[in-house]
Design a protein around this motif. Structure first.
Motif, mmCIF file in Angstrom:
data_model
loop_
_atom_site.group_PDB
_atom_site.id
_atom_site.type_symbol
_atom_site.label_atom_id
_atom_site.label_comp_id
_atom_site.label_asym_id
_atom_site.label_seq_id
_atom_site.Cartn_x
_atom_site.Cartn_y
_atom_site.Cartn_z
ATOM 1 N N MET A 1 0.855 -1.171 0.000
ATOM 2 C CA MET A 1 0.000 0.000 0.000
ATOM 3 C C MET A 1 0.904 1.238 0.000
ATOM 4 N N SER A 2 0.604 2.190 -0.839
ATOM 5 C CA SER A 2 1.420 3.393 -0.925
ATOM 6 C C SER A 2 1.148 4.308 0.271
ATOM 7 N N ASP A 3 2.010 5.314 0.454
ATOM 8 C CA ASP A 3 1.818 6.273 1.544
ATOM 9 C C ASP A 3 0.494 7.004 1.417
ATOM 10 N N ALA A 4 0.114 7.375 0.197
ATOM 11 C CA ALA A 4 -1.149 8.084 -0.027
ATOM 12 C C ALA A 4 -2.329 7.190 0.332
ATOM 13 N N GLU A 5 -2.258 5.907 -0.023
ATOM 14 C CA GLU A 5 -3.347 4.980 0.301
ATOM 15 C C GLU A 5 -3.456 4.774 1.804
ATOM 16 N N GLN A 6 -2.327 4.703 2.507
ATOM 17 C CA GLN A 6 -2.357 4.523 3.951
ATOM 18 C C GLN A 6 -2.988 5.722 4.641
ATOM 19 N N HIS A 8 -5.335 7.562 3.444
ATOM 20 C CA HIS A 8 -6.760 7.592 3.161
ATOM 21 C C HIS A 8 -7.485 6.332 3.630
ATOM 22 N N ALA A 9 -6.753 5.330 4.138
ATOM 23 C CA ALA A 9 -7.386 4.114 4.640
ATOM 24 C C ALA A 9 -8.227 4.468 5.856
ATOM 25 N N ARG A 10 -9.409 3.901 5.912
ATOM 26 C CA ARG A 10 -10.309 4.170 7.029
ATOM 27 C C ARG A 10 -10.572 2.871 7.761
ATOM 28 N N GLN A 11 -10.852 3.005 9.052
ATOM 29 C CA GLN A 11 -11.223 1.856 9.865
ATOM 30 C C GLN A 11 -12.571 2.128 10.486
ATOM 31 N N CYS A 12 -13.368 1.073 10.616
ATOM 32 C CA CYS A 12 -14.651 1.190 11.304
ATOM 33 C C CYS A 12 -14.375 1.476 12.771
ATOM 34 N N ILE A 19 -12.018 -0.369 6.109
ATOM 35 C CA ILE A 19 -13.197 -0.216 5.252
ATOM 36 C C ILE A 19 -12.882 0.525 3.967
ATOM 37 N N SER A 20 -11.610 0.638 3.631
ATOM 38 C CA SER A 20 -11.216 1.285 2.394
ATOM 39 C C SER A 20 -11.808 0.516 1.219
ATOM 40 N N GLY A 21 -12.607 1.179 0.418
ATOM 41 C CA GLY A 21 -13.215 0.554 -0.751
ATOM 42 C C GLY A 21 -14.507 -0.176 -0.466
ATOM 43 N N ILE A 36 -15.848 10.290 11.490
ATOM 44 C CA ILE A 36 -16.128 8.951 12.000
ATOM 45 C C ILE A 36 -16.513 8.074 10.822
ATOM 46 N N SER A 37 -15.954 6.866 10.756
ATOM 47 C CA SER A 37 -16.280 5.918 9.695
ATOM 48 C C SER A 37 -16.814 4.640 10.311
ATOM 49 N N ARG A 38 -17.851 4.098 9.681
ATOM 50 C CA ARG A 38 -18.439 2.847 10.163
ATOM 51 C C ARG A 38 -18.716 1.923 8.992
ATOM 52 N N CYS A 39 -18.482 0.621 9.181
ATOM 53 C CA CYS A 39 -18.755 -0.355 8.127
ATOM 54 C C CYS A 39 -20.256 -0.610 8.039
#
Length: 59
Positions: A1-6, A8-12, A19-21, A36-39
């Protein structure tokens, strides 16, 4: 995973899965505005969540 992807990665916030993608909800905390991010599974089951910044609890 690239630095940019890390970055923007989200966790519930309820169960902690990445929950990325995935179909998920991202919204601002009603008290402090923190993101706040939720699955979809936790949303469907109405699992509790807690804001990492201010401790707000929600269904």
């Amino acid at each position: 995973m690239s630095d940019a992807e890390q970055r923007h990665a989200r966790q519930c916030v309820s169960c902690g899965i990445n929950i990325s993608g995935m179909s998920a909800a991202t919204f601002d905390c009603p008290d402090c505005g923190n993101e706040i991010s939720r699955c979809s599974k936790c949303r469907k089951q109405s699992n509790l969540y807690e804001c990492n910044e201010c401790g707000f609890l929600g269904p």
